[in-house]
Design an enzyme around this catalytic site. Structure first.
Site, short mmCIF file in Angstrom:
data_model
loop_
_atom_site.label_atom_id
_atom_site.label_comp_id
_atom_site.label_asym_id
_atom_site.label_seq_id
_atom_site.Cartn_x
_atom_site.Cartn_y
_atom_site.Cartn_z
N TYR A 187 -48.33 58.65 -5.05
CA TYR A 187 -49.36 58.03 -5.89
C TYR A 187 -50.67 57.94 -5.08
O TYR A 187 -50.65 57.51 -3.91
CB TYR A 187 -48.89 56.63 -6.30
N LYS B 99 -47.26 48.40 -14.76
CA LYS B 99 -46.81 49.49 -15.63
C LYS B 99 -45.67 49.00 -16.54
O LYS B 99 -45.90 48.19 -17.39
CB LYS B 99 -46.41 50.68 -14.77
C1 PLP Z 1 -50.04 52.24 -10.49
C2 PLP Z 1 -49.14 52.60 -9.39
C3 PLP Z 1 -49.24 51.99 -8.12
C4 PLP Z 1 -50.31 50.98 -7.79
O1 PLP Z 1 -50.15 49.80 -8.50
P1 PLP Z 1 -51.38 48.87 -8.96
O2 PLP Z 1 -50.71 47.80 -9.73
O3 PLP Z 1 -52.32 49.72 -9.75
O4 PLP Z 1 -52.03 48.38 -7.69
C5 PLP Z 1 -48.32 52.37 -7.15
N1 PLP Z 1 -47.37 53.29 -7.39
C6 PLP Z 1 -47.25 53.90 -8.59
C7 PLP Z 1 -46.17 54.90 -8.79
C8 PLP Z 1 -48.12 53.58 -9.62
O5 PLP Z 1 -48.00 54.21 -10.80
#
Ligand code: PLP
Length: 379
Positions: free
Chosen positions: A98, A195
């Site tokens: 990521y 997410k």
């Molecule tokens: C979005 C995401 C992150 C970072 O998380 P945030 O809540 O945006 O700081 C880390 N790893 C993955 C796989 C992600 O999709």
């Protein structure tokens, strides 16, 4: 307790003061002490807050871990993990990590003397040859973004144990409904709660889970010392989101499969990246470590047609153009001009992120409506 019961009941108790069945939003910074040092378990909300504690216990339970800790974002959770290391320590991570994780490793922690190696983890031998006596942590992400690469968590964990190395798994894409890394031997699980765990695109939050007493002690020490905690209102929203995690992910998976099959049969599509296809690299690993294949699907167009890809992402109506993923609504994204725009084209192409690659976060709407939306945009 089984998973579908845990999402509803684990970590939460009726409020002892009022009987409120839902955990109240304890919107308070401090707590009255009866006398010096005599309190009800909470002193100051950076250190601990009852709404956050309920959520931390809930996330720990659904990952089948002993300890949970929540942070202001997924990256704040990763920040905490790396702060357990010392100058001179080395980390091995995936080459299609990521983007934000790559950025915090390279631009924040490298200058404090921690070294990061990025290898293709589809082949475990690449990890083995990057290990040396300074290796302290292996950081895994599976499935990866946006190529949906699958890494064998158990094989990585077995290798790490022989060498006394911690394994951390970013479980954001799979969620504990589909994949539980601690059961496969990992030491730490991390989530961008933003997410699927939150699930409604209304909160930014991160979490760590472990069953290791020493690691947990360090996590809580850093959480309190660095202070990147999440607030009680956001904790409440995620507690509410988790109650439907199992229902949402089931539908994400059903819809994801229908969309993947539709795309595979579409005349302008070149390749579809979805771990449920038998010819997907490491499909057999996905099948053994995940209970289903999730709602993330990527695809490329014949002739790697950039203009056509741009047109498609502007024409869909239900799939809205946005970064992020994991919410109930479907999103469409174009990695080469959005999430991966900062990576030089040559580098991008090496990891498979072609100009025409389109990434879908398939939501929980009616599958037929979603297929029709894509079909209309792709004619
Ligand atoms: C979005 C995401 C992150 C970072 O998380 P945030 O809540 O945006 O700081 C880390 N790893 C993955 C796989 C992600 O999709």
């Amino acid at each position: 307790m089984k998973f579908n019961t845990k999402v509803i009941h684990a970590g939460v108790h009726p409020d002892s003061a009022t009987g409120a069945i839902m955990t109240p939003i304890y919107q308070t910074s401090t707590y009255v002490q009866d006398e010096i040092g005599v309190h009800k378990g909470f002193e100051y909300s950076r250190t601990g807050n009852p709404t956050r504690s309920a959520l931390e216990n809930s996330i720990a339970a659904i990952e089948n871990g002993k300890y949970g800790a929540c942070f202001g974002s997924g990256l704040a959770a990763i920040d905490c993990v790396v702060k357990m290391l010392s100058p001179g320590d080395e980390v091995i991570s995936t080459n299609d990590l990521y983007g934000g994780s790559y950025r915090i490793f390279k631009t924040i922690f490298e200058k404090y003397g921690i070294k990061f190696h990025f290898v293709n983890m589809i082949d475990i031998e690449n990890i083995r040859s990057a290990i040396n006596e300074k290796t302290k942590l292996i950081w895994v992400e599976t499935p990866t973004n946006p190529m949906m690469n699958i890494i064998d968590i158990k094989a990585v964990s077995d290798l790490a144990k022989q060498n006394n190395i911690w394994v951390g798994v970013d479980n954001t894409f799979a969620t504990p409904y589909l994949q539980r890394p601690l059961e496969l031997g990992a030491d730490i699980v991390m989530h961008s709660v933003t997410k699927y765990l939150g699930g409604h695109s209304d909160v930014v939050m991160g979490a760590l889970v472990t069953s290791n007493d020493d690691i947990a002690e360090e996590i809580y020490r850093i959480q309190n010392s660095s202070g990147a905690v999440c607030g009680p209102m956001d904790s409440f929203l995620v507690l509410r989101g988790i109650k439907t995690l199992h229902l949402r992910i089931q539908r994400h998976c059903e819809n994801g499969k229908k969309i993947a099959v539709f795309l595979k049969n579409h005349p302008i599509v070149d390749e579809v990246f979805w771990p449920g296809f038998e010819n997907h690299p490491n499909h057999h690993v996905a099948k053994s470590q995940m209970s289903d294949f999730g709602g993330m699907v990527s695809f490329t167009l014949k002739g790697d047609d950039l203009e056509k890809a741009k047109k498609i992402v502007s024409l869909t109506k239900l799939f809205t153009l946005a970064e992020s993923l994991g919410g109930v609504e479907s999103l469409i994204g174009h990695p080469s001009t959005m999430t991966h725009a900062s990576i030089p084209r040559e580098e991008r192409l090496k990891s498979g992120v072609k100009d025409s690659l389109i990434r879908l976060s398939v939501g929980v709407e009616d599958a037929e409506d979603l297929v029709n939306d894509l079909s209309n945009a792709m004619t």
